[in-house]
Design an enzyme around this catalytic site. Structure first.
Site, mmCIF file in Angstrom:
data_model
loop_
_atom_site.group_PDB
_atom_site.id
_atom_site.type_symbol
_atom_site.label_atom_id
_atom_site.label_comp_id
_atom_site.label_asym_id
_atom_site.label_seq_id
_atom_site.Cartn_x
_atom_site.Cartn_y
_atom_site.Cartn_z
ATOM 1 N N GLU A 155 -7.444 -27.397 -13.977
ATOM 2 C CA GLU A 155 -8.626 -27.886 -13.255
ATOM 3 C C GLU A 155 -9.456 -28.916 -14.019
ATOM 4 O OE1 GLU A 155 -10.653 -24.338 -11.962
ATOM 5 O OE2 GLU A 155 -9.007 -23.738 -10.668
ATOM 6 N N GLU A 260 -0.498 -20.896 -6.855
ATOM 7 C CA GLU A 260 -1.484 -19.834 -6.563
ATOM 8 C C GLU A 260 -1.650 -19.668 -5.055
ATOM 9 O OE1 GLU A 260 -5.094 -20.276 -8.871
ATOM 10 O OE2 GLU A 260 -4.014 -21.045 -10.606
#
Ligand code: GLA
Length: 375
Positions: A155, A260
């Site tokens: 991220e 994910e």
């Protein structure tokens, strides 16, 4: 098709010579990509024996939901807490699974001391690089040869595709990403090394990710794959955006992993306020519309969404290395407690008892319907 096999049957059937006619996820996609799940401690310690059996039966890749994050594995400057991560890796090896390490460098779930000097003042570049190197060498080094792929940086991009202003970026500079990948390669030259992020289907963020990967490649930095988390909604991102993104990432010449995956079935509950995003808003019936189960129309929408997504994964299978779900059953999902605590969400392929949901059959069907000659 409505499939309803109690979880106890998975355990008993697996123990007996009886073989269920229903193909498993890992068998169905064995010629395409790995099928993974993020595990919590009760699963990889086998304290939850039924879910551990379900994992063994259905998945051939695993990710650690929390136990390898910095705050868990390296809570204070001189303390590493390797016990749960060791157990996670042992579970994967016993069951011959592809073991993923998640995650080395992230701004979240990282203790404050990481970014401070020993007087509690903001750390400088030299201190933070030394800390990053020490952490990566200790953690990757411990599992060298065992963990096969690492989410090295998680991220690092803002929504507009520029670098997110994390403490890593502000203290070290933009090249903190290069440094993290270099330290990881030094610590285990054979491990696959990934960049991982969310909302990469948004065109601006996708472009930022493509540029970042190309920047590393141009500098001769080893990067083996890009992970798109795919915490998705029923209607966002669109199939077109997913298709475009998998296509664009496929052209980078590295593995594309779905890392994910889950489908949030509940109303959005994140409010932007002056101070940023408001989390854990008070639960209310409007925000928790399915306390007693999904009505048939919502169940069908979930089934269709999964079928669409997996048809796209199958289409892009030559680029995709792995598709990993963030959790095993609906009972485990982080989405029951984020961004509102105590809701009842239905984001995965197995219900709270571990039974396959209708979406499971629709996913399996995408594998059997694929036409290899169309590749
Ligand atoms: C992010 C992280 C994961 C996990 C999920 C949700 O996407 O990469 O480790 O925290 O959010 O739980």
């Amino acid at each position: 098709m409505k499939v309803s096999i109690p979880l106890t049957c998975f355990v008993l059937c697996a123990a007996s010579s009886h073989v269920s006619a229903q193909p498993t996820l890992k068998e169905s996609f064995q010629n395409y990509f790995l099928i993974g799940a993020a595990l919590n401690e009760s699963q990889f310690s086998e304290r939850n024996a039924a879910e551990a059996e379900l994992v063994k039966r259905q998945f051939n890749a695993i990710s650690p939901e929390n136990v390898m994050k910095w705050e868990a594995i390296h809570p204070t400057p001189d303390t590493y807490h390797f016990g749960p991560a060791d157990q996670y890796v042992a579970f994967g090896e016993q069951n011959k699974m592809f073991i993923v390490g998640h995650t080395l460098i992230w701004h979240s779930q990282t203790p404050r001391w990481v970014f401070q000097d020993d007087k509690g003042q903001p750390a400088d570049r030299a201190i933070l690089l030394e800390r990053m190197s020490g952490h990566i060498h200790s953690v990757v080094g411990r599992y060298k040869g065992h963990v096969k792929g690492w989410d090295v940086v998680n991220e690092a991009l803002a929504d507009d595709g520029t670098l997110r202003e994390t403490p890593w970026m502000k203290i070290i500079g933009d090249d903190y990403i290069e440094k993290a990948f270099e330290y990881a390669r030094d610590a285990d030259p054979d491990a696959e090394l990934y960049y991982n992020d969310y909302s990469l289907e948004d065109p601006a963020k996708r472009a930022g990710a493509v540029a970042l990967v190309k920047r590393l490649q141009a500098a001769g930095i080893k990067i083996s794959g890009i992970g798109t988390q795919m915490h998705v909604k029923l209607d966002r991102p669109s199939a077109q955006l997913v298709d475009d993104t998998l296509g664009a990432f496929g052209e980078l010449g590295i593995k594309v992993n779905i890392t994910e995956l889950d489908v949030d079935m509940l109303p959005a509950a994140i409010k932007e306020n002056g101070a940023g995003v408001e989390l854990n808003a008070a639960p209310s019936p409007a925000l928790n519309p399915y306390p007693d189960g999904l009505p048939p129309s919502a169940q069908q929408a979930l089934t269709d969404r999964y079928a669409t997504l997996f048809a796209l994964f199958v289409k892009h299978r030559s680029a995709i290395g792995r598709v990993t779900f963030w959790g095993v059953t609906d009972a485990d999902s982080w989405l029951n407690n984020w961004p509102v605590r105590g809701r009842r969400n239905y984001p995965l392929l197995f219900d709270r008892e571990g039974n396959p949901k209708p979406a499971y059959a629709s996913v399996i069907e995408t594998a059997t319907q694929a036409n290899p000659s169309a590749l």
